[in-house]
Enzyme design. Structure first.
Site, PDB file in Angstrom:
ATOM      1  N   ARG A  91      18.232 -59.933 -56.522  1.00 18.31           N
ATOM      2  CA  ARG A  91      19.680 -59.813 -56.630  1.00 18.31           C
ATOM      3  C   ARG A  91      20.153 -58.371 -56.660  1.00 18.31           C
ATOM      4  O   ARG A  91      21.352 -58.101 -56.723  1.00 18.31           O
ATOM      5  CB  ARG A  91      20.174 -60.567 -57.878  1.00 18.31           C
ATOM      6  CG  ARG A  91      19.994 -62.070 -57.747  1.00 18.31           C
ATOM      7  CD  ARG A  91      20.308 -62.819 -59.034  1.00 18.31           C
ATOM      8  NE  ARG A  91      19.975 -64.230 -58.903  1.00 18.31           N
ATOM      9  CZ  ARG A  91      20.822 -65.174 -58.504  1.00 18.31           C
ATOM     10  NH1 ARG A  91      22.054 -64.868 -58.199  1.00 18.31           N
ATOM     11  NH2 ARG A  91      20.435 -66.428 -58.414  1.00 18.31           N
ATOM     12  N   GLU A 125      22.950 -64.328 -47.997  1.00 17.99           N
ATOM     13  CA  GLU A 125      24.003 -64.076 -48.986  1.00 17.99           C
ATOM     14  C   GLU A 125      24.342 -62.594 -48.951  1.00 17.99           C
ATOM     15  O   GLU A 125      23.512 -61.744 -49.283  1.00 17.99           O
ATOM     16  CB  GLU A 125      23.517 -64.476 -50.379  1.00 17.99           C
ATOM     17  CG  GLU A 125      24.513 -64.193 -51.487  1.00 17.99           C
ATOM     18  CD  GLU A 125      23.898 -64.383 -52.878  1.00 17.99           C
ATOM     19  OE1 GLU A 125      24.637 -64.196 -53.858  1.00 17.99           O
ATOM     20  OE2 GLU A 125      22.690 -64.677 -52.965  1.00 17.99           O
ATOM     21  N   GLU A 127      30.760 -65.641 -66.816  1.00 18.01           N
ATOM     22  CA  GLU A 127      29.970 -64.619 -66.133  1.00 18.01           C
ATOM     23  C   GLU A 127      29.538 -63.523 -67.112  1.00 18.01           C
ATOM     24  O   GLU A 127      29.787 -63.600 -68.315  1.00 18.01           O
ATOM     25  CB  GLU A 127      30.748 -64.023 -64.955  1.00 18.01           C
ATOM     26  CG  GLU A 127      30.343 -64.607 -63.592  1.00 18.01           C
ATOM     27  CD  GLU A 127      28.897 -64.333 -63.216  1.00 18.01           C
ATOM     28  OE1 GLU A 127      28.269 -63.441 -63.824  1.00 18.01           O
ATOM     29  OE2 GLU A 127      28.387 -65.014 -62.305  1.00 18.01           O
ATOM     30  N   HIS A 187      30.074 -62.739 -53.724  1.00 19.12           N
ATOM     31  CA  HIS A 187      28.951 -62.943 -52.815  1.00 19.12           C
ATOM     32  C   HIS A 187      29.345 -64.011 -51.799  1.00 19.12           C
ATOM     33  O   HIS A 187      29.930 -65.034 -52.160  1.00 19.12           O
ATOM     34  CB  HIS A 187      27.712 -63.389 -53.594  1.00 19.12           C
ATOM     35  CG  HIS A 187      27.399 -62.503 -54.763  1.00 19.12           C
ATOM     36  ND1 HIS A 187      26.789 -62.958 -55.910  1.00 19.12           N
ATOM     37  CD2 HIS A 187      27.628 -61.179 -54.965  1.00 19.12           C
ATOM     38  CE1 HIS A 187      26.639 -61.968 -56.767  1.00 19.12           C
ATOM     39  NE2 HIS A 187      27.148 -60.880 -56.217  1.00 19.12           N
ATOM     40  N   ARG A 212      26.171 -59.625 -50.573  1.00 20.46           N
ATOM     41  CA  ARG A 212      26.537 -59.468 -51.981  1.00 20.46           C
ATOM     42  C   ARG A 212      27.524 -58.339 -52.274  1.00 20.46           C
ATOM     43  O   ARG A 212      28.009 -58.222 -53.392  1.00 20.46           O
ATOM     44  CB  ARG A 212      25.266 -59.249 -52.801  1.00 20.46           C
ATOM     45  CG  ARG A 212      24.350 -60.461 -52.804  1.00 20.46           C
ATOM     46  CD  ARG A 212      23.062 -60.221 -53.582  1.00 20.46           C
ATOM     47  NE  ARG A 212      23.265 -59.973 -55.000  1.00 20.46           N
ATOM     48  CZ  ARG A 212      23.461 -60.911 -55.914  1.00 20.46           C
ATOM     49  NH1 ARG A 212      23.506 -62.191 -55.557  1.00 20.46           N
ATOM     50  NH2 ARG A 212      23.624 -60.599 -57.185  1.00 20.46           N
ATOM     51  N   ASP A 237      61.802 -63.024 -42.119  1.00 25.43           N
ATOM     52  CA  ASP A 237      61.931 -61.578 -41.925  1.00 25.43           C
ATOM     53  C   ASP A 237      60.566 -60.904 -42.052  1.00 25.43           C
ATOM     54  O   ASP A 237      60.066 -60.698 -43.150  1.00 25.43           O
ATOM     55  CB  ASP A 237      62.907 -61.021 -42.966  1.00 25.43           C
ATOM     56  CG  ASP A 237      63.029 -59.504 -42.917  1.00 25.43           C
ATOM     57  OD1 ASP A 237      62.520 -58.892 -41.950  1.00 25.43           O
ATOM     58  OD2 ASP A 237      63.625 -58.940 -43.847  1.00 25.43           O
TER      59      ASP A 237
END
Length: 471
Positions: free
Chosen positions: A340, A359, A213, A270, A361, A51
């Site tokens: 960064r 990269e 982290e 990232h 981020r 469905d």
């Protein structure tokens, strides 16, 4: 694996059930389970009906029937059921026309890969996401009453618990913004992450690293190896599934919500990206940071379209609690080597051209990976096709720049509403190759505005009482 090989694999492992998974429009897996005797080659051709009107952002009730067809390449043993179970990821089709469903995120990713090959620029797009997440010991929230609403989160390692009576409290609480790489006993989650990593490896997902982290309260990251774009989306969904279920097995809970805690780092995702053709990397060259001109143009496309990309890469109202100017989030749209604080970074790698990549981020892990990856690929291709200049690199600490120095640096949207408005104005690049259809984009805009923006806009928050109750 081919369908016959999947059937043999199931018999070899004495599978009792087949679990069929598919992703809904916002980006959450759904599933249904079949007894093993229904696993035959016709299942991979005809699929099963379901469905579509009960799936977020999909069909109206008067046209609800849809078909899910499993992809044999996604076959894995599911480690979380009591009985031996084979897991298969499905794509979604219209049961009448037998055509792929235009709002199926997985189908959109397939079309993005096909369009890449069609351009002749490259034949393979690699994506490598780094999805951060929080592991909490307790979560409670309520929003259903007109006169109250709250949320409560807790973690045994949270800085706010340094004075709690724990009979005994043994200390080693993670200080705010000091959670990056501490050893146990400060890192209380090392063994749990190892179990997650082992489960991922056992299911065929190659793990590269796992660590605590920056934030207090259980923020973690487990890095998995890059993959071709479509299987990378499958792999990221499996990653979330494994991480959440291992945590629950241990009486904990995981969230990929970008900003669950006030006053500490949010969770980003990232995404490392590169293009290849005939087995050769295309992003290596003699330009800035060892990049090719193609890679720089790819960055130019990402920066040009970043504000509309945000509607897919940062698709929740909570995403913009993380993307706040003046903090560590990559708000400013600039590129740099090593830096960064830039929203696009060129990682320092070895001399091998195969490791050269960019990269991105600003995305976060609340995104639907198939939609986010596809949108970023199309933005990068637009940069290559139109030779979009990314401007000069910004190698200074962006957060230390004066307002005068920053005035010409574009920045990410400040809210989901702003991102959706940008997507409404800037989406032609997404329509190329019929990757995203106008219907899919319209439905995304409508769903986000009516189901998320409006309900949040109508509800007061606790801090508003602090600011305004005595007016």
């Amino acid at each position: 694996m081919k369908p016959k090989e999947v059937i043999e694999f199931a018999k070899k492992n004495d599978v009792k059930f087949v679990d069929l998974k598919f992703i809904d429009f916002p980006g959450v897996w759904q599933h249904t389970t079949l007894p093993a005797h229904r696993l035959d080659e016709s299942l991979f051709e005809d699929g099963i009906q379901f469905d579509g009107s009960s799936v977020r952002g999909w069909q109206p009730i008067n046209a609800s029937d849809m078909t899910m067809i499993p992809d044999p390449e996604t076959a894995k043993l599911d480690p979380f059921f009591a009985h031996p179970t084979l897991s298969l990821v499905c794509s979604v089709y219209d049961p009448i026309t037998k055509q792929p469903y235009s709002r199926d995120p997985r189908h959109i990713a397939k079309k993005a890969e096909a369009y890449l090959r069609q351009t002749g620029i490259a034949d393979t797009s690699y994506m490598g996401p780094e999805a951060e997440f929080f592991i909490f010991d307790d979560v409670r929230f309520d929003h259903s009453k007109p006169n109250e609403g709250y949320y409560y989160l807790d973690s045994a390692e949270g800085a706010w618990n340094s004075g709690r009576e724990e009979y005994p409290n043994l200390g080693y609480k993670t200080r705010h913004k000091e959670g990056y790489f501490p050893v146990p006993p400060t890192d209380t989650l090392a063994n749990l992450r190892m179990e997650m990593m082992l489960a991922l490896e056992a299911s065929g997902v190659e793990v590269e690293v796992g660590h605590h982290e920056v934030a207090t309260g259980g923020q973690c990251e487990i890095g998995i190896k890059f993959h071709r774009m479509l299987p990378c989306g499958d792999q990221l969904m499996w990653f979330k599934y494994v991480v959440k279920n291992i945590a629950r097995k241990h009486g904990k809970t995981v969230t990929f919500m970008p900003k669950p805690l006030f006053g500490d780092n949010g969770s980003g995702m990232h995404v490392h990206q590169s293009l290849w053709k005939e087995g050769k990397p295309l992003f290596a060259g003699d330009g800035y940071a060892g990049l090719s001109q193609m890679a720089l143009h790819y960055i130019g496309g990402i920066i040009k379209h970043a504000k509309s990309l945000a509607a897919f890469t940062n698709p929740t109202t909570n995403s913009y609690r993380r993307l706040v100017p003046g903090f560590e989030a990559p708000v400013n749209l600039a590129y740099s080597s090593r830096n960064r604080s830039a929203s696009v970074r060129i990682p320092i790698t070895g001399p091998s051209p195969k490791t050269r990549r960019v990269e991105i981020r600003f995305p976060d892990p609340s995104c639907n990976p198939y939609l986010a990856f596809s949108a970023m690929l199309l933005a990068g291709l637009d940069g290559i096709q139109n030779k979009i200049d990314p401007g000069d690199p910004l190698d200074k600490d962006i957060y230390a720049l004066s307002p005068e120095e920053l005035k010409n640096v574009p920045h990410m949207p400040g809210s989901l509403e702003e991102a959706l408005d940008h997507l409404e104005r800037d989406h032609e690049f997404l329509l190329r190759g019929d990757v995203f259809t106008k219907d899919a984009i319209h439905e995304w805009l409508d769903y986000k505005r009516t189901k998320e923006l409006n309900p949040i806009r109508m509800r007061p928050t606790p801090h508003e009482f602090f600011l305004y109750f005595d007016i």
